[in-house]
Every structure is written in C-alpha cells, then in structure tokens.
Design a protein around this motif. Structure first.
Motif, PDB file in Angstrom:
ATOM      1  N   GLU A  14      45.770  34.948  53.353  1.00 16.40           N
ATOM      2  CA  GLU A  14      45.135  36.174  53.845  1.00 16.40           C
ATOM      3  C   GLU A  14      44.429  36.917  52.715  1.00 16.40           C
ATOM      4  O   GLU A  14      43.310  37.396  52.869  1.00 16.40           O
ATOM      5  CB  GLU A  14      46.194  37.074  54.492  1.00 16.40           C
ATOM      6  CG  GLU A  14      45.688  38.395  54.984  1.00 16.40           C
ATOM      7  CD  GLU A  14      44.862  38.324  56.248  1.00 16.40           C
ATOM      8  OE1 GLU A  14      44.105  39.274  56.517  1.00 16.40           O
ATOM      9  OE2 GLU A  14      44.955  37.313  56.967  1.00 16.40           O
ATOM     10  N   PHE A  15      45.082  37.010  51.558  1.00 15.20           N
ATOM     11  CA  PHE A  15      44.483  37.704  50.422  1.00 15.20           C
ATOM     12  C   PHE A  15      43.217  36.996  49.940  1.00 15.20           C
ATOM     13  O   PHE A  15      42.212  37.638  49.642  1.00 15.20           O
ATOM     14  CB  PHE A  15      45.490  37.827  49.279  1.00 15.20           C
ATOM     15  CG  PHE A  15      44.945  38.585  48.096  1.00 15.20           C
ATOM     16  CD1 PHE A  15      44.988  39.967  48.078  1.00 15.20           C
ATOM     17  CD2 PHE A  15      44.393  37.920  47.019  1.00 15.20           C
ATOM     18  CE1 PHE A  15      44.484  40.680  47.000  1.00 15.20           C
ATOM     19  CE2 PHE A  15      43.887  38.620  45.936  1.00 15.20           C
ATOM     20  CZ  PHE A  15      43.936  40.000  45.926  1.00 15.20           C
ATOM     21  N   GLN A  16      43.268  35.676  49.830  1.00 15.36           N
ATOM     22  CA  GLN A  16      42.094  34.924  49.364  1.00 15.36           C
ATOM     23  C   GLN A  16      40.909  35.103  50.326  1.00 15.36           C
ATOM     24  O   GLN A  16      39.768  35.224  49.894  1.00 15.36           O
ATOM     25  CB  GLN A  16      42.427  33.439  49.196  1.00 15.36           C
ATOM     26  CG  GLN A  16      43.395  33.149  48.073  1.00 15.36           C
ATOM     27  CD  GLN A  16      42.914  33.635  46.721  1.00 15.36           C
ATOM     28  OE1 GLN A  16      41.730  33.716  46.440  1.00 15.36           O
ATOM     29  NE2 GLN A  16      43.856  33.984  45.868  1.00 15.36           N
ATOM     30  N   PHE A  17      41.208  35.146  51.615  1.00 19.42           N
ATOM     31  CA  PHE A  17      40.155  35.378  52.603  1.00 19.42           C
ATOM     32  C   PHE A  17      39.533  36.758  52.401  1.00 19.42           C
ATOM     33  O   PHE A  17      38.312  36.898  52.348  1.00 19.42           O
ATOM     34  CB  PHE A  17      40.712  35.241  54.026  1.00 19.42           C
ATOM     35  CG  PHE A  17      39.737  35.654  55.084  1.00 19.42           C
ATOM     36  CD1 PHE A  17      38.657  34.849  55.399  1.00 19.42           C
ATOM     37  CD2 PHE A  17      39.889  36.853  55.757  1.00 19.42           C
ATOM     38  CE1 PHE A  17      37.740  35.234  56.363  1.00 19.42           C
ATOM     39  CE2 PHE A  17      38.984  37.242  56.722  1.00 19.42           C
ATOM     40  CZ  PHE A  17      37.906  36.437  57.029  1.00 19.42           C
ATOM     41  N   ARG A  18      40.365  37.768  52.272  1.00 17.87           N
ATOM     42  CA  ARG A  18      39.857  39.131  52.085  1.00 17.87           C
ATOM     43  C   ARG A  18      39.079  39.259  50.781  1.00 17.87           C
ATOM     44  O   ARG A  18      38.059  39.946  50.729  1.00 17.87           O
ATOM     45  CB  ARG A  18      41.002  40.131  52.092  1.00 17.87           C
ATOM     46  CG  ARG A  18      41.618  40.333  53.445  1.00 17.87           C
ATOM     47  CD  ARG A  18      42.687  41.378  53.366  1.00 17.87           C
ATOM     48  NE  ARG A  18      43.349  41.558  54.630  1.00 17.87           N
ATOM     49  CZ  ARG A  18      44.079  42.610  54.923  1.00 17.87           C
ATOM     50  NH1 ARG A  18      44.239  43.565  54.034  1.00 17.87           N
ATOM     51  NH2 ARG A  18      44.667  42.711  56.088  1.00 17.87           N
ATOM     52  N   ARG A  19      39.563  38.617  49.728  1.00 16.94           N
ATOM     53  CA  ARG A  19      38.872  38.682  48.441  1.00 16.94           C
ATOM     54  C   ARG A  19      37.490  38.040  48.536  1.00 16.94           C
ATOM     55  O   ARG A  19      36.514  38.564  48.013  1.00 16.94           O
ATOM     56  CB  ARG A  19      39.704  37.991  47.359  1.00 16.94           C
ATOM     57  CG  ARG A  19      39.043  38.033  45.999  1.00 16.94           C
ATOM     58  CD  ARG A  19      39.866  37.334  44.963  1.00 16.94           C
ATOM     59  NE  ARG A  19      40.869  38.256  44.448  1.00 16.94           N
ATOM     60  CZ  ARG A  19      41.901  37.904  43.708  1.00 16.94           C
ATOM     61  NH1 ARG A  19      42.080  36.635  43.402  1.00 16.94           N
ATOM     62  NH2 ARG A  19      42.741  38.790  43.261  1.00 16.94           N
ATOM     63  N   SER A  20      37.403  36.900  49.219  1.00 13.44           N
ATOM     64  CA  SER A  20      36.104  36.223  49.335  1.00 13.44           C
ATOM     65  C   SER A  20      35.133  37.030  50.190  1.00 13.44           C
ATOM     66  O   SER A  20      33.940  37.081  49.898  1.00 13.44           O
ATOM     67  CB  SER A  20      36.282  34.815  49.900  1.00 13.44           C
ATOM     68  OG  SER A  20      36.727  34.871  51.237  1.00 13.44           O
ATOM     69  N   VAL A  21      35.625  37.692  51.228  1.00 13.55           N
ATOM     70  CA  VAL A  21      34.754  38.501  52.086  1.00 13.55           C
ATOM     71  C   VAL A  21      34.258  39.732  51.329  1.00 13.55           C
ATOM     72  O   VAL A  21      33.089  40.105  51.434  1.00 13.55           O
ATOM     73  CB  VAL A  21      35.511  38.919  53.384  1.00 13.55           C
ATOM     74  CG1 VAL A  21      34.752  39.976  54.140  1.00 13.55           C
ATOM     75  CG2 VAL A  21      35.737  37.704  54.262  1.00 13.55           C
ATOM     76  N   ALA A  22      35.127  40.351  50.536  1.00 13.65           N
ATOM     77  CA  ALA A  22      34.764  41.562  49.802  1.00 13.65           C
ATOM     78  C   ALA A  22      33.933  41.262  48.558  1.00 13.65           C
ATOM     79  O   ALA A  22      33.308  42.158  48.000  1.00 13.65           O
ATOM     80  CB  ALA A  22      36.014  42.333  49.407  1.00 13.65           C
ATOM     81  N   GLY A  23      33.944  40.026  48.095  1.00 12.49           N
ATOM     82  CA  GLY A  23      33.185  39.663  46.900  1.00 12.49           C
ATOM     83  C   GLY A  23      33.857  40.080  45.608  1.00 12.49           C
ATOM     84  O   GLY A  23      33.221  40.117  44.565  1.00 12.49           O
ATOM     85  N   ARG A  24      35.139  40.400  45.661  1.00 11.56           N
ATOM     86  CA  ARG A  24      35.886  40.764  44.454  1.00 11.56           C
ATOM     87  C   ARG A  24      36.399  39.514  43.759  1.00 11.56           C
ATOM     88  O   ARG A  24      36.631  38.497  44.388  1.00 11.56           O
ATOM     89  CB  ARG A  24      37.085  41.650  44.810  1.00 11.56           C
ATOM     90  CG  ARG A  24      36.728  43.059  45.078  1.00 11.56           C
ATOM     91  CD  ARG A  24      37.904  43.992  45.309  1.00 11.56           C
ATOM     92  NE  ARG A  24      39.190  43.524  44.866  1.00 11.56           N
ATOM     93  CZ  ARG A  24      40.308  43.695  45.551  1.00 11.56           C
ATOM     94  NH1 ARG A  24      40.294  44.285  46.716  1.00 11.56           N
ATOM     95  NH2 ARG A  24      41.462  43.267  45.076  1.00 11.56           N
TER      96      ARG A  24
END
Length: 196
Positions: A61-71
C-alpha cells in the motif's frame, strides 16, 4: 486493544520486519495447554508469518501511494536530516477480514516515512483516531531515544529499549488516552530508566 505492534522497512522490493511485539491472542474458542514444544513452535511460526503478511500488505500500500504521489525515499531522508522534527508521514488504514491471516477482523493503522514504517494491528472495535495518536507518540519517542528513522536497524539491535518505550505508552496493548501532563511524567520516567 492492540493485537500487535511492528516496525518494518519500506525499501523497494521485499519488506523486512525489524521488530514486533504481540499483545493479544488470536485464538477463537477455548484455550488449551501448550505443553507440547512442537505445538508452541508451530504457534510461534504462525505468528511470525502473520506479522510478515501484515508488513507486506502495508508495504504494498505504501509503495503504491509513494509512486502515485511522486515522492522518493531520498526526499524523506533529506527532510529528516535537515530538520530535527519528524518528517511528513504517510498515514494509512487497512482492514484485514476474517482468515486473512487472523481468526477475526483486524484493523491496521500505519505511519510510514523514508524507509521505515510503524504499524499497529488493532481489534476492529478499537478507536482509530486514538490508535493514530498513540502511534505518533510512540514514533516521536522512538526517534528521540533510538533515532530509528535515521537508522532502522536500531529497532532490532536495541529491542529492550523499544520494549521499554512500548510498555510505557502502550501498556499490555491497551490504547490509553494520555494528556500532556501524563506524557511528561512518562518522559521523565523513561529518562531515568534509559540512562541506567
């Protein structure tokens, strides 16, 4: 009530559980005497696999959110090294249905930044806002005493200090609301215990 607390990595690829403590029991039904060493070994192995499953779900879940946010991890680590304050954490909640992997529903509350994630596995009726507040308090004190965000391996190397902090802010897995005065008292107590 909290079932478990864990600290794990958020590096790309597979996650690694650095520390975990289980407070509750996941047995549904009558308790049995576990005198057989094979049975207790199997139970320990099942607990470990359950914790690794939770860590991998949160990691995904974290990796998905990080990739979407571009962080990137570097952004979080730079922010942590430049300031003495905590970085911007990604907050998330997961629901684990019956059988995946526990015998009853659980709610997972997690906060992650840089390459470290802190996770509480709570029973489904638990107050999620209070869980988030307690988790933030735990992270702040783990960072103050262990620098666990800068050096995640410290959670494994100094597990006794992690347990000391956990037992003060999460006594027997109970989520307790603590006002500023109570937190200050616990901080003074921790100062004395950690120095000795």
């Amino acid at each position: 009530m909290v079932y478990a607390f864990l600290i794990h990595t958020l590096f790309p690829g597979q996650t690694k559980v650095l520390f975990y403590q289980i407070f509750g029991s996941d047995t549904s039904g009558s308790s049995t005497v576990a005198s057989d060493t094979n049975r207790s070994s199997n139970k320990r192995q099942k607990c470990k696999t359950d914790i690794e499953y939770v860590a991998s779900q949160v990691h995904s879940e974290f990796q998905f959110r990080r990739s979407v946010a571009g962080r990137t991890v570097d952004d979080d680590i730079q922010a942590l090294n430049q300031e003495e304050q905590l970085p911007q954490f990604e907050l998330g909640f997961l629901r684990l249905p019956v059988g995946a992997p526990f015998a009853d529903d659980k709610i997972v509350v997690w906060l992650g930044a840089g390459n470290t994630c802190f996770t509480l596995v709570c029973y489904k009726q638990e107050n999620r806002t209070l869980a988030e507040h307690v988790l933030k308090t735990l992270i702040r004190h783990l960072q103050d005493y262990l620098r666990v965000l800068n050096q995640p391996a410290e959670a494994s190397l100094k597990a006794d200090r992690v347990c000391l902090i956990l037992n003060r802010f999460l006594p027997d897995g109970a989520l307790v609301f603590m006002n500023h005065r109570v937190v200050r008292g616990i901080e003074r107590e921790l100062e004395v215990l950690i120095k000795t």
